[in-house]
Design an enzyme around this catalytic site. Structure first.
Site, PDB file in Angstrom:
ATOM      1  N   CYS A 163       0.818  -1.214   0.000  1.00 54.46           N
ATOM      2  CA  CYS A 163       0.000   0.000   0.000  1.00 54.46           C
ATOM      3  C   CYS A 163       0.853   1.265   0.000  1.00 54.46           C
ATOM      4  O   CYS A 163       2.002   1.260   0.416  1.00 54.46           O
ATOM      5  CB  CYS A 163      -0.882   0.014   1.245  1.00 54.46           C
ATOM      6  N   GLY A 164       0.239   2.356  -0.454  1.00 53.48           N
ATOM      7  CA  GLY A 164       0.845   3.673  -0.326  1.00 53.48           C
ATOM      8  C   GLY A 164       0.157   4.415   0.799  1.00 53.48           C
ATOM      9  O   GLY A 164      -1.071   4.430   0.897  1.00 53.48           O
TER      10      GLY A 164
END
Length: 806
Positions: free
Chosen positions: A33-34
């Site tokens: 994820c970012g």
């Protein structure tokens, strides 16, 4: 990087012919994820900050998963302060008092009857709590921006505003209780299956006086287009947490997009099953003056059906609403590797904090970058391994940007006063009450000075250091052979495992592959351990190298009662450097500061195969009674009888397999609310390989004394053939004590290897985590000792297991 710069880099690579070597699926892997946050140190709210956060989020698109329709994403979201100007405009002249108002961001079902019932139930639980419902505000959205899949499951999104006499932290607690009461009320609604299914879709993203979450099953750039509020210039905030999700362990859903109520999480919690089990076990002891009798309304705290991030958020929310700061809560749950860390020599109080909580809370372990906010603090922390990137930049005006990517916010170079990255276990935060940017040691020193943790540890914890092994064999050769045969040892086990480990101090090396048939398909009796296969990490984690990463890995365990998680006070504990015990160390534990009780796992042969079920029930009842009588360490032993006298297997006595014994007692004590009051030790002959130790610890044991394996080492060393091989240099020369120490060293190295395959660093997190798949265990046996384990096939019954053992 910003999107434009990323495109330039990619085009330059193509122009220069820098084509990566290898399969596309490997060379262009972009999962994980970012996540990040932007905050203004002085607490100045602005729409520009929200716009910057949305831009940063759009730069994270390559970090998220996307559906085949190219529009529906795994999820994206943003957490900000509550936009009071927009809400005041909606109130149409009614003056809102922000200090007394809670705002809930709610996903309601696309089912008119279910939505009406959900709102009615909310009104009822609010009235019961003395809270006035101001009204429901439909959130303006642009549904035409959604992909086909996201649109199919799009909820009805509304914000509910409530008014209370409480304010501050008391109001946050009241809203927390109200949200949980609403969930229980919806679960109790009677009606058709269709109605109940629709009601289950009701979800409150956030319910707070300070923060609000806008999220959905969308791509990054769609979030700001979908939620029209985010385009409104009256939407102002002093901070924003943003997250682009790559779904690894759950299917994408609207509620599972991040941020959660307090955090955004990039990573995986590999110890999740164990964390859930231990949290369920703790629920019986949870108590706090803050909650009083209302603590019962918060249970269950965790839910095995939820994602790892959701469960982490649930426990963190309980701690924060009970009085901890988010930074304190994460220091407890995701501690850094504090052992052997040179920098911590200057901060002994921080080490004391971690030592104290190592006896209270097992770590939630796995690679993770956690960004968090409760409206008073906003910050980020990395796990002990630091396998997720976290870059930060601070500007002259007090702008703090933290992100899993560099360059996501355009900051003029001349404005930047500091740039850096978080290292393993490090933390950074802004405190909006004091307007400080807090670095790692500042945050941790403040948490560590709240209580005299060091004094508590020094005066209430006993350390059992490694002791010398016995120098004399305890059994004659014929009795030893009889016991080895009865407990399932084979000549190969002795020659290729036990003796090899005693000689070399490491696990034996085999050829590639394991072509042994599955135990359930074999005509021969097998040990119960053989029905369990160690699982690997199923997500994006690299395995840990236990040689290079030894500073972050630990086999330390602690024995004794784990006190109430919501209060801080000293408790008596025994610390072990290793889970592999010898007889002298076991005796020290019996004579130590904790009350112990030894329970026999032997039972009469005359009861036949059906006797195992009743013997197991008796064992659980005895362990239950021992804990209620004050025992803090339960020793499950197969070398004493029910009267406590020394005993061995014979024509009249057989045994409960130790793995079944420890699993059954572990789950029995959890179901009775007694598990946190005592530790389980296993004193057994049927344990000699690393897989055996891993199974016993994975199903609840804190330590194991493999007395027959050590006796086998003593006989092997004393054998004339062994002495001759050492004299001729064909075996390394070692003393009798050294041979037994080699055996323990090999088991410890094997346990570290097993932990590393799951991306777990601490044995205390692996304990009770049940990271195994049962192959060929029937439902009756699974229920008896291995609740929660995966078993895709039926198979072995309790009676059949008894027959195998006999």
């Amino acid at each position: 990087m910003g999107n434009k710069r990323l495109d330039n880099v990619q085009s330059n690579q193509k122009n220069q012919g820098l084509k990566p070597l290898g399969p596309k699926s490997l060379t262009e892997e972009r999962d994980a994820c970012g996540v990040g946050f932007i905050a203004d140190q002085q607490g100045r709210a602005s729409h520009r900050l929200v716009t910057d956060a949305l831009h940063a989020l759009s730069c994270m698109e390559h970090r998220g998963g996307c559906c085949a329709d190219q529009e529906s994403g795994d999820g994206a979201g943003i957490m900000t302060a509550i936009p009071w100007k927009i809400l005041q405009r909606w109130a149409q002249g009614t003056a809102l008092k922000p200090e007394h108002i809670g705002v809930g961001m709610t996903f309601l079902p696309r089912h008119p009857e279910a939505t009406d019932i959900a709102k009615q139930q909310f009104a009822q639980v609010s009235a019961a709590a003395g809270v006035h419902v101001i009204g429901w505000r439909p959130v303006p959205v642009a549904s035409n921006t959604l992909g086909a899949l996201a649109k199919e499951f799009e909820p009805q999104i509304e914000q509910v505003l409530v008014e209370s006499n409480a304010e501050g932290d008391a109001l946050e607690r009241q809203l927390f209780l109200l949200r949980r009461a609403w969930v229980r009320a919806l679960e109790a609604v009677q009606g058709s299956d269709e109605l109940k299914t629709a009601l289950k879709e009701t979800y409150m993203c956030s319910f707070s006086n300070r923060t609000m979450v806008y999220k959905g099953m969308v791509r990054s750039e769609i979030l700001g287009q979908f939620y029209l509020d985010l385009q409104d210039r009256d939407y102002e905030s002093a901070f924003a947490v943003y997250h682009r999700r790559f779904s690894t362990n759950t299917m994408p859903k609207w509620p599972l997009a991040h941020p959660m109520r307090l955090l955004g999480h990039n990573g995986e919690i590999n110890t999740l099953i164990g964390n859930i089990n231990w949290m369920m076990a703790r629920e019986a002891d949870l108590a706090s003056p803050v909650w009083g009798e209302s603590i019962e309304q918060l249970k269950p705290i965790v839910n095995a059906d939820n994602s790892d991030s959701a469960n982490l958020d649930n426990v963190m929310e309980l701690l924060v609403r009970s009085g901890r700061t988010p930074a304190q809560a994460l220091m407890m749950m995701v501690p850094e590797a504090y052992l052997n860390q040179p920098e911590l020599l200057n901060y002994p109080e921080i080490t004391d904090f971690y030592e104290y909580y190592s006896g209270v809370q097992e770590p939630w372990d796995g690679p993770a970058l956690v960004v968090f906010s409760d409206g008073k603090q906003v910050g980020a922390t990395l796990d002990r391994n630091g396998l997720r990137p976290a870059r930060y930049a601070i500007t002259q005006s007090g702008y703090l940007v933290v992100s899993s990517e560099a360059g996501v916010v355009d900051l003029p170079t001349e404005e930047i006063v500091e740039k850096g990255r978080l290292g393993p276990g490090q933390m950074i935060a802004i405190d909006f009450e004091t307007h400080e940017i807090l670095k790692n040691w500042d945050i941790k020193k403040r948490a560590a000075q709240i209580q005299p943790y060091g004094e508590w540890v020094r005066t209430h914890r006993q350390a059992v250091s490694p002791q010398l092994f016995r120098e004399q064999p305890q059994l004659d050769s014929q009795v030893l052979l009889t016991q080895q045969t009865a407990f399932g040892y084979t000549a190969e086990d002795l020659d290729m495992i036990i003796q090899d480990m005693a000689a070399q101090g490491k696990e034996p090396t085999y050829c590639m592959g394991n072509d042994a048939p599955l135990a359930v398909l074999s005509n021969k009796p097998h040990l119960l351990y053989n029905y369990f296969k160690q699982r690997f990490a199923q997500v994006t984690n690299p395995p840990i190298d236990p040689l290079r990463e030894r500073l972050v890995m630990s086999l330390q365990m602690q024995l004794g009662q784990r006190h109430n998680l919501l209060e801080e006070h000293p408790s008596q504990l025994i610390k072990l450097d290793s889970p592999v015990l010898n007889d002298n160390e076991l005796e020290l534990i019996r004579q130590g500061c904790l009350q112990t009780a030894t329970v026999s796992t032997l039972y009469a042969v005359e009861d036949g195969p059906d006797g195992l079920a009743s013997a197991l029930n008796v064992l659980c009842v005895q362990a239950d009674a021992a804990v209620k009588a004050g025992a803090e360490v339960i020793i499950l032993s197969d070398r004493i009888d029910n009267s406590g006298n020394p005993a061995t297997l014979s024509a009249t006595h057989t045994y409960i397999p130790p793995l079944l014994a420890v699993g059954a007692v572990h789950h029995h004590l959890i179901s009775n609310g007694l598990r946190m009051r005592a530790s389980l030790l296993v004193d057994t002959a049927q344990c000699w390989g690393t897989h055996h130790f891993a199974c016993l610890i994975g199903y609840g044991a804190s330590a194991v004394c493999p007395y027959l394996a050590l006796e086998s080492v003593r006989h092997w060393w004393a054998n004339g053939k062994t002495q001759k091989l050492m004299e001729t240099g064909k075996l390394p020369v070692t003393t009798l004590n050294g041979a037994q120490a080699n055996y323990r060293k090999a088991i410890e190295a094997g346990l570290l290897k097993i932990l590393s395959k799951m991306g777990i660093s601490l044995l205390s997190s692996y304990q009770g985590a049940q990271i195994f798949e049962a192959i060929g265990i029937g439902p009756e046996l699974l229920t008896a000792g291995f609740k929660g384990s995966i078993s895709r096939l039926g198979g072995l019954t309790i009676a059949e297991l008894a027959q195998d053992a006999m």
